[in-house]
Write a protein that holds these residues in place. Structure first.
Motif, mmCIF file in Angstrom:
data_model
loop_
_atom_site.group_PDB
_atom_site.id
_atom_site.type_symbol
_atom_site.label_atom_id
_atom_site.label_comp_id
_atom_site.label_asym_id
_atom_site.label_seq_id
_atom_site.Cartn_x
_atom_site.Cartn_y
_atom_site.Cartn_z
ATOM 1 N N ASP A 30 8.500 1.966 -28.294
ATOM 2 C CA ASP A 30 8.618 0.826 -29.202
ATOM 3 C C ASP A 30 9.330 -0.304 -28.465
ATOM 4 O OD1 ASP A 30 8.954 -1.025 -31.172
ATOM 5 O OD2 ASP A 30 10.168 0.245 -32.495
ATOM 6 N N CYS A 67 12.473 -2.274 -29.701
ATOM 7 C CA CYS A 67 13.804 -1.666 -29.748
ATOM 8 C C CYS A 67 14.621 -1.942 -28.489
ATOM 9 C CB CYS A 67 13.692 -0.154 -29.963
ATOM 10 S SG CYS A 67 13.058 0.295 -31.585
ATOM 11 N N ARG A 68 14.113 -2.817 -27.638
ATOM 12 C CA ARG A 68 14.841 -3.125 -26.414
ATOM 13 C C ARG A 68 14.915 -4.632 -26.223
ATOM 14 N NH1 ARG A 68 10.918 -0.271 -22.202
ATOM 15 N NH2 ARG A 68 11.977 1.378 -23.317
#
Length: 220
Positions: free
Chosen positions: A41, A44-45
């Motif tokens: 995903d 998410c970073r």
């Protein structure tokens, strides 16, 4: 570029494995990569435009190097790889040495390789004559900040003296870093980031160079 793409080289590597690896080993490798892809995903970073806190890497001589020093003259390109003995990394690093390093060097942009492995494994540099430096990411600090690290599905108990990835990395942990390419501006802002949960899929040189107008300016 005359050098074959990473995709082509990894296709050949996989074909060789399908001919030579036991079925169980082949299926286990494919299953781990498939799980990582399914869970991936990118939201998410950190992404382009996000600013990182200063960090520290350790060079091949064991010396700590601050990010301020690395970025003092402008942007840098970071290539994250798994570890020095990784077969796929030993395809990717010389590929970047041939396709990225000469172009980046010509415009004064450093190319740096980063792995969690402590101390730095000098093997890839010696085997392939890499012209760019390799650094260690102590305690996975930068890798975790970029959400690049993961734990494999299979984490068997390790017996004393038994070979395992934690011993190879020098971290005594199953945690490992995904391949990625990150371009950082001099103020620690991310210009570009591309990570691959499947370590047989990595960023091609053309993709990186397309993010560097500094390069285009020299050939226009």
């Amino acid at each position: 570029m005359s050098t074959r793409s990473l995709a082509a080289q990894f296709t050949q590597l996989q074909a060789e494995r399908e001919r030579s690896w036991p079925k169980e080993q082949l299926e286990k490798n494919a299953a781990q990569r498939r799980v990582l892809v399914e869970r991936f995903d990118p939201t998410c970073r950190p992404g382009a435009g996000d600013k990182l806190a200063p960090f520290t890497l350790v060079d091949a001589d064991g010396q700590a190097v601050s990010s301020e020093a690395l970025l003092a003259k402008g942007p840098v390109v970071l290539v994250f790889f798994r570890f020095g003995g990784c077969p796929a990394c030993n395809i990717a690093l010389p590929y970047y040495n041939e396709t990225l390093e000469p172009v980046l060097s010509a415009v004064g942009i450093p190319l740096l390789a980063v792995s969690a492995q402590v101390p730095v494994d000098k093997g890839p540099t010696e085997r392939h004559g890499l012209r760019f430096p390799t650094f260690s990411d102590p305690d996975y600090a930068l890798g975790r900040t970029l959400a690049l690290t993961f734990l494999p599905e299979d984490q068997p108990e390790v017996q004393p003296g038994q070979p395992w990835i934690g011993a190879t990395l020098g971290t005594q942990s199953y945690e490992i870093t995904e391949p990625a390419v990150v371009i950082l501006e001099s103020d620690h802002t991310i210009r570009f980031i591309e990570a691959s949960p499947d370590w047989l899929v990595r960023t091609e040189a053309e993709t990186v160079l397309a993010q560097l107008p500094e390069v285009a300016a020299t050939v226009s």
